[in-house]
Design a protein around this motif. Structure first.
Motif, PDB file in Angstrom:
ATOM      1  N   LYS A 175       0.817  -1.218   0.000  1.00 36.33           N
ATOM      2  CA  LYS A 175       0.000   0.000   0.000  1.00 36.33           C
ATOM      3  C   LYS A 175       0.852   1.269   0.000  1.00 36.33           C
ATOM      4  O   LYS A 175       0.571   2.223   0.732  1.00 36.33           O
ATOM      5  CB  LYS A 175      -0.956   0.018   1.195  1.00 36.33           C
ATOM      6  N   VAL A 176       1.910   1.273  -0.797  1.00 41.30           N
ATOM      7  CA  VAL A 176       2.681   2.505  -0.959  1.00 41.30           C
ATOM      8  C   VAL A 176       2.174   3.215  -2.216  1.00 41.30           C
ATOM      9  O   VAL A 176       1.846   2.574  -3.206  1.00 41.30           O
ATOM     10  CB  VAL A 176       4.191   2.247  -1.041  1.00 41.30           C
ATOM     11  N   ARG A 177       2.101   4.545  -2.145  1.00 43.61           N
ATOM     12  CA  ARG A 177       1.550   5.329  -3.254  1.00 43.61           C
ATOM     13  C   ARG A 177       2.537   6.419  -3.659  1.00 43.61           C
ATOM     14  O   ARG A 177       3.326   6.886  -2.828  1.00 43.61           O
ATOM     15  CB  ARG A 177       0.204   5.944  -2.851  1.00 43.61           C
ATOM     16  N   PHE A 178       2.443   6.833  -4.925  1.00 40.06           N
ATOM     17  CA  PHE A 178       3.412   7.780  -5.463  1.00 40.06           C
ATOM     18  C   PHE A 178       2.722   8.944  -6.175  1.00 40.06           C
ATOM     19  O   PHE A 178       1.679   8.774  -6.805  1.00 40.06           O
ATOM     20  CB  PHE A 178       4.349   7.068  -6.443  1.00 40.06           C
ATOM     21  N   ALA A 179       3.360  10.111  -6.049  1.00 36.99           N
ATOM     22  CA  ALA A 179       2.885  11.321  -6.713  1.00 36.99           C
ATOM     23  C   ALA A 179       4.084  12.223  -6.958  1.00 36.99           C
ATOM     24  O   ALA A 179       5.120  12.095  -6.288  1.00 36.99           O
ATOM     25  CB  ALA A 179       1.845  12.048  -5.853  1.00 36.99           C
ATOM     26  N   PRO A 180       3.982  13.143  -7.921  1.00 35.70           N
ATOM     27  CA  PRO A 180       5.071  14.099  -8.108  1.00 35.70           C
ATOM     28  C   PRO A 180       5.043  15.156  -7.024  1.00 35.70           C
ATOM     29  O   PRO A 180       4.035  15.327  -6.334  1.00 35.70           O
ATOM     30  CB  PRO A 180       4.761  14.707  -9.484  1.00 35.70           C
ATOM     31  N   LEU A 181       6.145  15.882  -6.845  1.00 38.22           N
ATOM     32  CA  LEU A 181       6.130  17.011  -5.933  1.00 38.22           C
ATOM     33  C   LEU A 181       5.033  17.980  -6.354  1.00 38.22           C
ATOM     34  O   LEU A 181       4.691  18.056  -7.542  1.00 38.22           O
ATOM     35  CB  LEU A 181       7.488  17.723  -5.945  1.00 38.22           C
ATOM     36  N   PRO A 182       4.457  18.728  -5.424  1.00 35.03           N
ATOM     37  CA  PRO A 182       3.387  19.675  -5.764  1.00 35.03           C
ATOM     38  C   PRO A 182       3.802  20.617  -6.881  1.00 35.03           C
ATOM     39  O   PRO A 182       4.991  20.910  -7.054  1.00 35.03           O
ATOM     40  CB  PRO A 182       3.157  20.430  -4.454  1.00 35.03           C
ATOM     41  N   PRO A 183       2.843  21.108  -7.673  1.00 36.68           N
ATOM     42  CA  PRO A 183       3.152  21.983  -8.809  1.00 36.68           C
ATOM     43  C   PRO A 183       4.002  23.179  -8.436  1.00 36.68           C
ATOM     44  O   PRO A 183       4.803  23.663  -9.228  1.00 36.68           O
ATOM     45  CB  PRO A 183       1.768  22.421  -9.300  1.00 36.68           C
ATOM     46  N   GLY A 184       3.855  23.669  -7.185  1.00 39.20           N
ATOM     47  CA  GLY A 184       4.657  24.807  -6.752  1.00 39.20           C
ATOM     48  C   GLY A 184       6.132  24.481  -6.667  1.00 39.20           C
ATOM     49  O   GLY A 184       6.977  25.347  -6.725  1.00 39.20           O
ATOM     50  N   GLY A 185       6.464  23.175  -6.503  1.00 37.87           N
ATOM     51  CA  GLY A 185       7.857  22.744  -6.474  1.00 37.87           C
ATOM     52  C   GLY A 185       8.600  23.294  -5.268  1.00 37.87           C
ATOM     53  O   GLY A 185       8.038  23.796  -4.306  1.00 37.87           O
ATOM     54  N   GLY A 186       9.897  23.177  -5.314  1.00 38.07           N
ATOM     55  CA  GLY A 186      10.751  23.791  -4.308  1.00 38.07           C
ATOM     56  C   GLY A 186      10.870  23.058  -3.001  1.00 38.07           C
ATOM     57  O   GLY A 186      11.587  23.504  -2.113  1.00 38.07           O
ATOM     58  N   LEU A 187      10.205  21.922  -2.809  1.00 37.19           N
ATOM     59  CA  LEU A 187      10.338  21.208  -1.555  1.00 37.19           C
ATOM     60  C   LEU A 187      11.762  20.689  -1.373  1.00 37.19           C
ATOM     61  O   LEU A 187      12.203  20.463  -0.256  1.00 37.19           O
ATOM     62  CB  LEU A 187       9.362  20.035  -1.512  1.00 37.19           C
ATOM     63  N   GLU A 208      13.690  14.258 -17.188  1.00 36.92           N
ATOM     64  CA  GLU A 208      12.283  14.063 -16.833  1.00 36.92           C
ATOM     65  C   GLU A 208      12.157  13.534 -15.408  1.00 36.92           C
ATOM     66  O   GLU A 208      12.974  12.738 -14.943  1.00 36.92           O
ATOM     67  CB  GLU A 208      11.668  13.065 -17.821  1.00 36.92           C
ATOM     68  N   ASN A 209      11.116  13.992 -14.715  1.00 35.83           N
ATOM     69  CA  ASN A 209      10.807  13.464 -13.396  1.00 35.83           C
ATOM     70  C   ASN A 209      10.158  12.091 -13.553  1.00 35.83           C
ATOM     71  O   ASN A 209       9.049  11.978 -14.081  1.00 35.83           O
ATOM     72  CB  ASN A 209       9.864  14.423 -12.656  1.00 35.83           C
ATOM     73  N   LYS A 210      10.822  11.043 -13.079  1.00 36.73           N
ATOM     74  CA  LYS A 210      10.351   9.674 -13.284  1.00 36.73           C
ATOM     75  C   LYS A 210       9.698   9.093 -12.041  1.00 36.73           C
ATOM     76  O   LYS A 210       9.861   7.911 -11.730  1.00 36.73           O
ATOM     77  CB  LYS A 210      11.527   8.802 -13.739  1.00 36.73           C
ATOM     78  N   TRP A 211       8.947   9.924 -11.331  1.00 40.27           N
ATOM     79  CA  TRP A 211       8.300   9.495 -10.084  1.00 40.27           C
ATOM     80  C   TRP A 211       7.358   8.317 -10.283  1.00 40.27           C
ATOM     81  O   TRP A 211       7.155   7.508  -9.360  1.00 40.27           O
ATOM     82  CB  TRP A 211       7.520  10.664  -9.482  1.00 40.27           C
ATOM     83  N   GLY A 212       6.746   8.195 -11.456  1.00 38.95           N
ATOM     84  CA  GLY A 212       5.742   7.150 -11.680  1.00 38.95           C
ATOM     85  C   GLY A 212       6.280   5.879 -12.298  1.00 38.95           C
ATOM     86  O   GLY A 212       5.538   4.907 -12.468  1.00 38.95           O
ATOM     87  N   GLU A 213       7.585   5.830 -12.613  1.00 35.81           N
ATOM     88  CA  GLU A 213       8.164   4.645 -13.238  1.00 35.81           C
ATOM     89  C   GLU A 213       8.692   3.692 -12.160  1.00 35.81           C
ATOM     90  O   GLU A 213       9.887   3.428 -12.040  1.00 35.81           O
ATOM     91  CB  GLU A 213       9.271   5.041 -14.214  1.00 35.81           C
ATOM     92  N   VAL A 214       7.768   3.178 -11.363  1.00 33.55           N
ATOM     93  CA  VAL A 214       8.110   2.369 -10.186  1.00 33.55           C
ATOM     94  C   VAL A 214       8.407   0.932 -10.605  1.00 33.55           C
ATOM     95  O   VAL A 214       7.705   0.350 -11.433  1.00 33.55           O
ATOM     96  CB  VAL A 214       6.962   2.401  -9.162  1.00 33.55           C
ATOM     97  N   LYS A 215       9.434   0.355  -9.990  1.00 32.22           N
ATOM     98  CA  LYS A 215       9.793  -1.047 -10.241  1.00 32.22           C
ATOM     99  C   LYS A 215       9.694  -1.811  -8.922  1.00 32.22           C
ATOM    100  O   LYS A 215      10.306  -1.430  -7.933  1.00 32.22           O
ATOM    101  CB  LYS A 215      11.217  -1.148 -10.802  1.00 32.22           C
ATOM    102  N   ASP A 216       8.907  -2.876  -8.931  1.00 35.35           N
ATOM    103  CA  ASP A 216       8.753  -3.733  -7.752  1.00 35.35           C
ATOM    104  C   ASP A 216       9.582  -4.990  -7.971  1.00 35.35           C
ATOM    105  O   ASP A 216       9.215  -5.859  -8.766  1.00 35.35           O
ATOM    106  CB  ASP A 216       7.279  -4.089  -7.544  1.00 35.35           C
ATOM    107  N   PHE A 217      10.691  -5.116  -7.252  1.00 31.96           N
ATOM    108  CA  PHE A 217      11.593  -6.237  -7.460  1.00 31.96           C
ATOM    109  C   PHE A 217      11.039  -7.562  -6.923  1.00 31.96           C
ATOM    110  O   PHE A 217      11.607  -8.613  -7.191  1.00 31.96           O
ATOM    111  CB  PHE A 217      12.952  -5.945  -6.817  1.00 31.96           C
TER     112      PHE A 217
END
Length: 362
Positions: free
Chosen positions: A279-291, A303-312
């Motif tokens: 039950k781990v979930r993924f999202a990009p940093l908020p549109p405002g960025g800068g975190l 490119e930000n590859k936050w959604g290209e998750v690989k489960d070994f």
């Protein structure tokens, strides 16, 4: 039937052994920046890691006769990632790049510099403070840890900067944890261990610090019911044993082990890797960025590859059931992140902050 059962046992045994070796190598790479370069210590450690990777490569090659082709490709890819991570880490530690820091403009709405203005919760000089409304005490700023040993340099460290090799905090409960105003993370490795019900902000609190080198690596381990704004990590982030947390980070790579009900908000150059998670979930940093750095979308044009998750651990075709993309309507709003970084009005009330993230303190 007996032969098939034997093959299944061999596959299971190989998997367990592979995972142990893989985890050990990852840990060695993570702590490589904390090893002193004097007397060839870091070089010896690097060669030891290379030997372990070569041994693991041979193990995968020798398992060809009982591993299905797809499984063999997965294991081979995992070993290649270890080698790539070691190459990237050693490149960052090379003397030429170690002392050349490029100024980076902070210009987004959620920049760490802007968000930390007026943050009365940050403590200076290690003083301990309690809030006036009876809330739990705020923890002191992160302080240099013992990674790599303070006295290991001997005479070789004379005349050089004594910046901390490892910045770490552990064993905190119900605390707000921030960097001190004059802290620079140059060439440091970060470690957060055994935290519960905490709010952590590792963003650099000043323009000068934010333009210095980011953390070389970061380890998050054994954290529950907490929010972690990890800032910018130049190398890998290793996440192990987190439960019911929210994590935001900008990094080169993120590896996630044995986590459950954790939401990750990422800006990464390579796809996140998960193992043993639920039950781990993924999202990009908020549109405002800068975190992390105020450079969302500008990591060398990559490119930000936050959604290209690989489960070994998911060796079948199709989507792994262990992770998912966080729906937009369920993502934490930009204003809530601002509160963690100092723009909110909740002060040191940890319970209020966690509540805004939907996290209940135990």
């Amino acid at each position: 039937m007996i032969n098939m059962a034997h093959q299944e046992d061999a596959k299971e045994k190989f998997y367990r052994n592979f995972r142990i070796q893989q985890s050990n190598i990852q840990e060695q790479i993570t702590h490589l920046p904390s090893i002193a370069p004097v007397a060839g210590e870091r070089q010896d450690a690097t060669e030891h890691i290379l030997t372990n990777i070569s041994r693991l490569t041979n193990d995968v090659r020798d398992a060809t006769h009982f591993l299905p082709a797809y499984d063999h490709r997965v294991y081979t890819h995992a070993v290649n990632l270890l080698r790539k991570e070691l190459d990237e880490t050693t490149a960052k530690l090379a003397p030429k790049s170690r002392f050349q820091f490029r100024p980076r403009p902070v210009r987004t709405a959620l920049s760490c510099d802007e968000a930390s203005k007026g943050d009365s919760r940050r403590l200076m000089g290690g003083e301990k403070t309690t809030t006036t409304n009876g809330q739990p005490p705020i923890s002191p700023p992160l302080s240099p840890g013992g990674g790599g040993g303070g006295g290991g340099d001997g005479g070789g460290s004379r005349g050089r900067s004594r910046s901390p090799r490892t910045v770490k905090v552990e064993g905190q409960r119900g605390a707000v944890i921030t960097l001190p105003a004059d802290h620079s993370r140059t060439s440091s490795a970060g470690q957060l261990t055994d935290l519960s019900g905490c709010v952590v902000n590792l963003c650099s609190p000043s323009v000068e610090a934010s333009r210095a080198a980011p953390f070389a690596s970061l380890t998050l381990k054994g954290i529950e019911n907490s929010v972690v704004v990890a800032g910018h990590v130049d190398g890998p982030v290793h996440v192990t044993g987190l439960k019911k947390c929210k994590v935001a980070v900008t990094a080169r790579q993120v590896r996630i082990h044995d986590c459950e009900e954790v939401d990750f908000y990422l800006e990464v150059r390579s796809g996140p890797i998960v193992e043993g998670c639920k039950k781990v979930r993924f999202a990009p940093l908020p549109p405002g960025g800068g975190l992390g750095t105020g450079e969302q979308g500008e990591q060398g044009g990559e490119e930000n590859k936050w959604g290209e998750v690989k489960d070994f651990l998911w060796l079948k075709e199709g989507q792994s059931p262990n992770w998912s993309v966080l729906k937009e309507e369920d993502r934490v709003e930009e204003g809530v992140w601002r509160g963690v970084m100092g723009d909110g009005d909740e002060g040191g009330d940890v319970k209020v902050v966690l509540g805004r993230f939907g996290i209940a303190r135990d």
